[in-house]
Design a protein around this motif. Structure first.
Motif, short mmCIF file in Angstrom:
data_model
loop_
_atom_site.label_atom_id
_atom_site.label_comp_id
_atom_site.label_asym_id
_atom_site.label_seq_id
_atom_site.Cartn_x
_atom_site.Cartn_y
_atom_site.Cartn_z
N UNK A 142 44.43 29.87 106.46
CA UNK A 142 45.23 28.98 107.29
C UNK A 142 45.06 27.54 106.80
N UNK A 143 46.15 26.77 106.81
CA UNK A 143 46.03 25.36 106.41
C UNK A 143 45.10 24.61 107.36
N UNK A 144 44.19 23.81 106.84
CA UNK A 144 43.25 23.10 107.71
C UNK A 144 43.94 22.14 108.68
N UNK A 145 45.13 21.68 108.32
CA UNK A 145 45.84 20.74 109.18
C UNK A 145 46.89 21.41 110.08
N UNK A 146 46.80 22.74 110.21
CA UNK A 146 47.77 23.46 111.05
C UNK A 146 47.66 22.99 112.49
N UNK A 147 48.78 22.79 113.12
CA UNK A 147 48.82 22.39 114.53
C UNK A 147 48.06 23.43 115.36
N UNK A 148 47.14 23.00 116.22
CA UNK A 148 46.34 23.94 117.01
C UNK A 148 47.18 24.86 117.90
N UNK A 149 48.29 24.38 118.44
CA UNK A 149 49.15 25.22 119.27
C UNK A 149 49.85 26.29 118.44
N UNK A 150 50.29 25.93 117.25
CA UNK A 150 50.92 26.89 116.34
C UNK A 150 49.89 27.95 115.94
N UNK A 151 48.68 27.50 115.60
CA UNK A 151 47.61 28.43 115.21
C UNK A 151 47.31 29.40 116.35
N UNK A 209 54.81 47.24 107.60
CA UNK A 209 53.72 46.93 108.53
C UNK A 209 53.05 45.62 108.13
N UNK A 210 52.71 45.49 106.85
CA UNK A 210 51.99 44.30 106.40
C UNK A 210 52.86 43.05 106.46
N UNK A 211 54.11 43.17 106.06
CA UNK A 211 54.96 41.97 106.01
C UNK A 211 55.36 41.49 107.40
N UNK A 212 55.17 42.31 108.43
CA UNK A 212 55.46 41.90 109.80
C UNK A 212 54.25 41.27 110.50
N UNK A 213 53.10 41.25 109.83
CA UNK A 213 51.94 40.58 110.41
C UNK A 213 52.25 39.09 110.56
N UNK A 214 52.04 38.52 111.74
CA UNK A 214 52.28 37.08 111.90
C UNK A 214 51.49 36.21 110.92
N UNK A 215 50.30 36.67 110.50
CA UNK A 215 49.51 35.91 109.54
C UNK A 215 49.89 36.19 108.08
N UNK A 216 50.84 37.08 107.85
CA UNK A 216 51.21 37.49 106.49
C UNK A 216 51.45 36.30 105.54
N UNK A 217 52.17 35.25 105.98
CA UNK A 217 52.40 34.13 105.04
C UNK A 217 51.12 33.41 104.62
N UNK A 218 50.04 33.64 105.33
CA UNK A 218 48.78 32.95 105.06
C UNK A 218 47.71 33.89 104.50
N UNK A 219 48.13 35.07 104.02
CA UNK A 219 47.18 36.07 103.57
C UNK A 219 47.28 36.34 102.07
N UNK A 220 46.14 36.67 101.51
CA UNK A 220 46.08 37.34 100.21
C UNK A 220 45.69 38.77 100.54
N UNK A 221 46.49 39.73 100.07
CA UNK A 221 46.29 41.13 100.45
C UNK A 221 46.06 41.97 99.19
N UNK A 222 45.05 42.83 99.27
CA UNK A 222 44.75 43.76 98.18
C UNK A 222 44.84 45.17 98.76
N UNK A 223 45.65 46.02 98.12
CA UNK A 223 45.89 47.38 98.61
C UNK A 223 45.36 48.39 97.61
N UNK A 224 44.63 49.39 98.13
CA UNK A 224 44.12 50.48 97.31
C UNK A 224 44.52 51.81 97.95
N UNK A 225 45.35 52.63 97.26
CA UNK A 225 45.65 53.95 97.79
C UNK A 225 44.39 54.80 97.81
N UNK A 226 44.25 55.62 98.85
CA UNK A 226 43.06 56.47 98.99
C UNK A 226 43.42 57.94 98.83
#
Length: 98
Positions: free
Chosen positions: A11-20, A67-84
């Protein structure tokens, strides 16, 4: 299909607290809905990081993406996927076969 998914949040350190607060509340509600439905059967916090390691159980790659792209935090994530895949030494498999 099972996938191990590591999600690191930046998350950006300057993100508005209400938005966060709004994003975090929506993220929690969405992830708990997925947990209750069985799509997200396991979630663990990675100690010392704003990160989690999760197991998702989806029908295919497209559902995983959705599922992943609908996460509200998705724009702020680095995601690593491993098939099991099932491991032949898993004792649960041995017990099922007996």
């Amino acid at each position: 299909m099972l996938f191990a998914v590591t999600m690191d949040v930046h998350l950006p350190p300057d993100m508005d607290p209400d938005v966060k607060a709004d994003i975090l509340a929506r993220e929690k509600a969405y992830s708990q809905q997925l947990q209750k439905s069985g799509v997200w059967p396991h979630i663990w916090r990675c100690a010392g990081r704003y990160s989690n390691l999760s197991v998702l159980d989806v029908k295919d790659n497209q559902q995983l993406h959705d599922v992943l792209s609908q996460l509200p935090l998705f724009p702020y994530m680095t995601i690593d996927v491993t098939p099991l895949a099932t491991h032949p030494s898993d004792i649960a498999l041995l017990e099922e076969g007996s």
